[in-house]
Design an enzyme around this catalytic site. Structure first.
Site, PDB file in Angstrom:
ATOM      1  N   ARG A 159     -13.095   3.856  -4.086  1.00 36.84           N
ATOM      2  CA  ARG A 159     -13.554   3.121  -2.898  1.00 36.84           C
ATOM      3  C   ARG A 159     -14.089   1.726  -3.244  1.00 36.84           C
ATOM      4  O   ARG A 159     -15.032   1.243  -2.610  1.00 36.84           O
ATOM      5  CB  ARG A 159     -14.644   3.903  -2.143  1.00 36.84           C
ATOM      6  CG  ARG A 159     -14.179   5.237  -1.594  1.00 36.84           C
ATOM      7  CD  ARG A 159     -13.437   5.046  -0.293  1.00 36.84           C
ATOM      8  NE  ARG A 159     -12.929   6.311   0.203  1.00 36.84           N
ATOM      9  CZ  ARG A 159     -13.412   6.956   1.259  1.00 36.84           C
ATOM     10  NH1 ARG A 159     -14.395   6.439   1.942  1.00 36.84           N
ATOM     11  NH2 ARG A 159     -12.886   8.089   1.638  1.00 36.84           N
ATOM     12  N   ASP A 211      -5.242   5.527   2.863  1.00 33.84           N
ATOM     13  CA  ASP A 211      -6.104   6.697   3.035  1.00 33.84           C
ATOM     14  C   ASP A 211      -5.259   7.944   2.799  1.00 33.84           C
ATOM     15  O   ASP A 211      -4.036   7.912   2.944  1.00 33.84           O
ATOM     16  CB  ASP A 211      -6.715   6.745   4.434  1.00 33.84           C
ATOM     17  CG  ASP A 211      -7.822   7.788   4.498  1.00 33.84           C
ATOM     18  OD1 ASP A 211      -8.963   7.480   4.118  1.00 33.84           O
ATOM     19  OD2 ASP A 211      -7.545   8.949   4.888  1.00 33.84           O
ATOM     20  N   ARG A 246     -16.091  -1.012   2.745  1.00 31.88           N
ATOM     21  CA  ARG A 246     -17.209  -1.554   3.522  1.00 31.88           C
ATOM     22  C   ARG A 246     -18.339  -2.177   2.717  1.00 31.88           C
ATOM     23  O   ARG A 246     -19.161  -2.883   3.278  1.00 31.88           O
ATOM     24  CB  ARG A 246     -17.754  -0.469   4.459  1.00 31.88           C
ATOM     25  CG  ARG A 246     -16.818  -0.211   5.623  1.00 31.88           C
ATOM     26  CD  ARG A 246     -17.247   0.989   6.421  1.00 31.88           C
ATOM     27  NE  ARG A 246     -17.061   2.198   5.630  1.00 31.88           N
ATOM     28  CZ  ARG A 246     -17.354   3.429   6.053  1.00 31.88           C
ATOM     29  NH1 ARG A 246     -17.875   3.607   7.238  1.00 31.88           N
ATOM     30  NH2 ARG A 246     -17.128   4.469   5.289  1.00 31.88           N
ATOM     31  N   ARG A 274     -11.159  -6.833   8.360  1.00 32.07           N
ATOM     32  CA  ARG A 274     -10.893  -5.604   9.108  1.00 32.07           C
ATOM     33  C   ARG A 274     -11.362  -5.687  10.560  1.00 32.07           C
ATOM     34  O   ARG A 274     -11.059  -4.800  11.366  1.00 32.07           O
ATOM     35  CB  ARG A 274     -11.594  -4.423   8.426  1.00 32.07           C
ATOM     36  CG  ARG A 274     -10.820  -3.687   7.352  1.00 32.07           C
ATOM     37  CD  ARG A 274      -9.698  -2.812   7.901  1.00 32.07           C
ATOM     38  NE  ARG A 274     -10.065  -2.082   9.105  1.00 32.07           N
ATOM     39  CZ  ARG A 274     -10.784  -0.974   9.124  1.00 32.07           C
ATOM     40  NH1 ARG A 274     -11.170  -0.415   8.031  1.00 32.07           N
ATOM     41  NH2 ARG A 274     -11.079  -0.393  10.268  1.00 32.07           N
ATOM     42  N   TYR A 279      -8.430  19.124   6.134  1.00 24.98           N
ATOM     43  CA  TYR A 279      -8.494  18.333   7.370  1.00 24.98           C
ATOM     44  C   TYR A 279      -7.553  18.888   8.438  1.00 24.98           C
ATOM     45  O   TYR A 279      -7.902  18.957   9.621  1.00 24.98           O
ATOM     46  CB  TYR A 279      -8.165  16.863   7.085  1.00 24.98           C
ATOM     47  CG  TYR A 279      -9.286  16.153   6.365  1.00 24.98           C
ATOM     48  CD1 TYR A 279     -10.445  15.787   7.043  1.00 24.98           C
ATOM     49  CD2 TYR A 279      -9.207  15.860   5.008  1.00 24.98           C
ATOM     50  CE1 TYR A 279     -11.495  15.150   6.382  1.00 24.98           C
ATOM     51  CE2 TYR A 279     -10.237  15.233   4.340  1.00 24.98           C
ATOM     52  CZ  TYR A 279     -11.373  14.879   5.028  1.00 24.98           C
ATOM     53  OH  TYR A 279     -12.421  14.266   4.377  1.00 24.98           O
TER      54      TYR A 279
HETATM   55  O1  CP3 Z   1     -10.685   3.624  -3.272  1.00 30.79           O
HETATM   56  C1  CP3 Z   1     -10.242   2.670  -2.615  1.00 30.79           C
HETATM   57  O2  CP3 Z   1     -10.748   1.521  -2.665  1.00 30.79           O
HETATM   58  C2  CP3 Z   1      -8.983   2.878  -1.776  1.00 30.79           C
HETATM   59  C3  CP3 Z   1      -9.251   3.260  -0.472  1.00 30.79           C
HETATM   60  C4  CP3 Z   1      -9.414   4.694  -0.017  1.00 30.79           C
HETATM   61  C5  CP3 Z   1      -9.749   4.981   1.318  1.00 30.79           C
HETATM   62  N1  CP3 Z   1      -9.698   6.332   1.483  1.00 30.79           N
HETATM   63  C6  CP3 Z   1     -10.028   3.993   2.346  1.00 30.79           C
HETATM   64  C7  CP3 Z   1     -10.927   4.365   3.457  1.00 30.79           C
HETATM   65  C8  CP3 Z   1      -9.228   5.899  -0.678  1.00 30.79           C
HETATM   66  C9  CP3 Z   1      -8.891   6.168  -2.126  1.00 30.79           C
HETATM   67  C10 CP3 Z   1      -9.408   6.933   0.291  1.00 30.79           C
HETATM   68  C11 CP3 Z   1      -9.213   8.359  -0.002  1.00 30.79           C
HETATM   69  C12 CP3 Z   1      -9.850   9.354   0.871  1.00 30.79           C
HETATM   70  N2  CP3 Z   1      -9.908   9.377   2.246  1.00 30.79           N
HETATM   71  C13 CP3 Z   1     -10.415  10.543   0.408  1.00 30.79           C
HETATM   72  C14 CP3 Z   1     -10.487  10.940  -1.031  1.00 30.79           C
HETATM   73  C15 CP3 Z   1     -11.506  10.134  -1.739  1.00 30.79           C
HETATM   74  C16 CP3 Z   1     -12.905  10.651  -1.596  1.00 30.79           C
HETATM   75  O3  CP3 Z   1     -13.735   9.888  -1.087  1.00 30.79           O
HETATM   76  O4  CP3 Z   1     -13.141  11.771  -2.044  1.00 30.79           O
HETATM   77  C17 CP3 Z   1     -10.879  11.270   1.511  1.00 30.79           C
HETATM   78  C18 CP3 Z   1     -11.574  12.603   1.488  1.00 30.79           C
HETATM   79  C19 CP3 Z   1     -10.540  10.521   2.673  1.00 30.79           C
HETATM   80  C20 CP3 Z   1     -10.783  10.872   4.088  1.00 30.79           C
HETATM   81  C21 CP3 Z   1     -11.645   9.844   4.709  1.00 30.79           C
HETATM   82  N3  CP3 Z   1     -11.175   8.636   5.202  1.00 30.79           N
HETATM   83  C22 CP3 Z   1     -13.066   9.824   4.833  1.00 30.79           C
HETATM   84  C23 CP3 Z   1     -13.976  10.951   4.415  1.00 30.79           C
HETATM   85  C24 CP3 Z   1     -13.414   8.586   5.405  1.00 30.79           C
HETATM   86  C25 CP3 Z   1     -14.802   8.025   5.629  1.00 30.79           C
HETATM   87  C26 CP3 Z   1     -15.287   8.097   7.029  1.00 30.79           C
HETATM   88  C27 CP3 Z   1     -16.398   7.068   7.214  1.00 30.79           C
HETATM   89  O5  CP3 Z   1     -16.213   6.165   8.038  1.00 30.79           O
HETATM   90  O6  CP3 Z   1     -17.422   7.156   6.508  1.00 30.79           O
HETATM   91  C28 CP3 Z   1     -12.220   7.875   5.627  1.00 30.79           C
HETATM   92  C29 CP3 Z   1     -12.100   6.508   6.172  1.00 30.79           C
HETATM   93  C30 CP3 Z   1     -11.852   5.454   5.166  1.00 30.79           C
HETATM   94  N4  CP3 Z   1     -10.906   5.520   4.198  1.00 30.79           N
HETATM   95  C31 CP3 Z   1     -12.505   4.205   5.079  1.00 30.79           C
HETATM   96  C32 CP3 Z   1     -11.923   3.512   4.024  1.00 30.79           C
HETATM   97  C33 CP3 Z   1     -12.233   2.116   3.542  1.00 30.79           C
HETATM   98  C34 CP3 Z   1     -13.602   3.734   5.998  1.00 30.79           C
HETATM   99  C35 CP3 Z   1     -12.987   3.211   7.250  1.00 30.79           C
HETATM  100  C36 CP3 Z   1     -13.386   1.799   7.589  1.00 30.79           C
HETATM  101  O7  CP3 Z   1     -13.630   0.958   6.706  1.00 30.79           O
HETATM  102  O8  CP3 Z   1     -13.407   1.522   8.774  1.00 30.79           O
END
Ligand code: CP3
Length: 351
Positions: free
Chosen positions: A34, A83, A38, A47, A158
């Protein structure tokens, strides 16, 4: 195989790929799960007004967001901005990523009839990924790009729950109550995941990470019998490319050996198990990735350096070490603390 993976290119010789291959490195390579997202004001700016899933489908935007942490922090690898649910969206599953919540699935998969929602993924379904990776590898120079996907269990969690869960009660109910349906679901997800990873590697990703983020909810026996064969299918499907395969989950201290045996070259470790102990559990022939607690970054430079020193000391005798956090960067993290951390690891480990 694309040019950036063909030895002996500058990318092939990068510290990150060398550490994954357990070769000597000029310094311990660093990247952060990540790292794009954000915590960066420049991310929030680009974004603005664009929903998460839509942003994943715009190649120029994906390229910009993926490059932001590379420019800012001098990390040793980029991770493709996307994602884990993107391939599911691409095959037509009705889902969304809700801010502050995560992926939400409109019609959860609970019965055999619900499996009809899943079809095979073709490269055409995700042509924006191929396009974005082409743009990215041109910009990245010798910095490797990590592709990624969600592992069958974490994706199933999910799809079956319909959204984030703490207990995975519906997913586990299927696993224990209808093992055949469970196996068929995970087998289809393995094929989708493998196809998605192949697209990324063929477009130019030099390593891949399989996120089984929530596998730590499982006992070793349940993981071995009901999940591992499907993750192993994914790793086997991409073995022929010769790019390093990283396998990561949270709370997987009791599963570390199995995560390696599933077919990984590098095992990701969260902050709960020190890296020397993790190496004993994983056994020889694998590199490790990790494992600073992401909350340490809120504690001030002195504490960050002390806790980082501890991680580096526990990593002293590893066959290969990629420095990372034990889970993703938290959104409220001060980005300057991340930049200082990269610099600290690089200077402390310079050889
Ligand atoms: O690592 C990176 O920089 C690449 C980006 C990345 C995202 N999601 C972008 C994202 C990666 C590697 C993921 C993988 C992901 N997504 C996982 C596995 C990694 C982990 O954290 O264990 C999982 C379980 C998800 C599912 C998911 N998507 C979650 C739990 C969330 C967070 C919800 C929240 O808002 O807190 C997301 C949304 C998400 N994926 C965001 C980003 C940057 C946030 C959305 C935003 O910025 O508006």
């Amino acid at each position: 195989m694309s040019a950036n993976q063909t030895p002996p290119s500058a990318t092939y010789e990068s510290a990150f790929l060398k550490a994954c291959r357990r070769e000597p490195v000029p310094h311990t390579p660093v990247w952060f799960m990540r790292q794009a997202g954000r915590s960066l004001p420049e991310y929030r700016k680009v974004r603005e007004g664009i929903p998460m899933l839509e942003s994943c489908m715009r190649p120029e935007l994906v390229t910009e967001i993926t490059l932001q942490p590379v420019r800012r922090h001098n990390v040793d690898a980029a991770i493709y901005f996307s994602d884990i649910v993107v391939p599911l969206k691409a095959i037509g599953i009705d889902l969304d990523i809700r801010p502050g919540v995560g992926p939400v699935v409109e019609k959860p998969i609970r019965t055999r009839a619900d499996l009809a929602q899943l079809r095979d993924l073709t490269p055409e379904d995700v042509s924006y990924v191929t396009e974005a990776i082409g743009l990215l590898t041109a910009e990245l120079g010798s910095t490797p790009l990590i592709g990624f996907a969600g592992a069958p269990f974490t994706l199933a969690s999910y799809l079956v729950e319909g959204g984030p869960s703490r207990t995975y009660e519906n997913a586990k109910a299927m696993m224990y109550g209808d093992p055949e349906l469970w196996a068929d679901l995970l087998d289809r997800l393995a094929d989708i995941t493998a196809a998605f990873l192949k697209v990324q590697i063929e477009a130019g990703a030099s390593a891949i990470q399989l996120f089984d983020s929530w596998a730590g909810a499982l006992s070793p026996a349940d993981y071995t019998n009901s999940v591992m064969p499907h993750s192993a299918k994914v790793f086997a499907a991409v073995a022929g490319y010769g790019v390093p395969r990283i396998h990561f989950g949270v709370g997987t201290g009791e599963l570390l050996k199995l995560l390696g045996e599933a077919g990984a070259d590098v095992v990701g470790v969260d902050w709960r198990v020190p890296l020397d102990e993790a190496a004993r559990r994983v056994g020889p022939g694998k590199a490790l990735q990790g494992n600073l607690d992401p909350t340490v970054l809120f504690a001030g430079t002195e504490a960050v350096e002390a806790k980082t020193r501890e991680v580096l000391d526990t990593a002293a005798n590893l066959e290969g070490h990629v420095f990372n956090l034990g889970h993703g960067v938290m959104p409220s993290t001060d980005p300057d603390a991340l930049t200082r951390l990269v610099e600290y690891v690089h200077t402390q480990t310079a050889r």
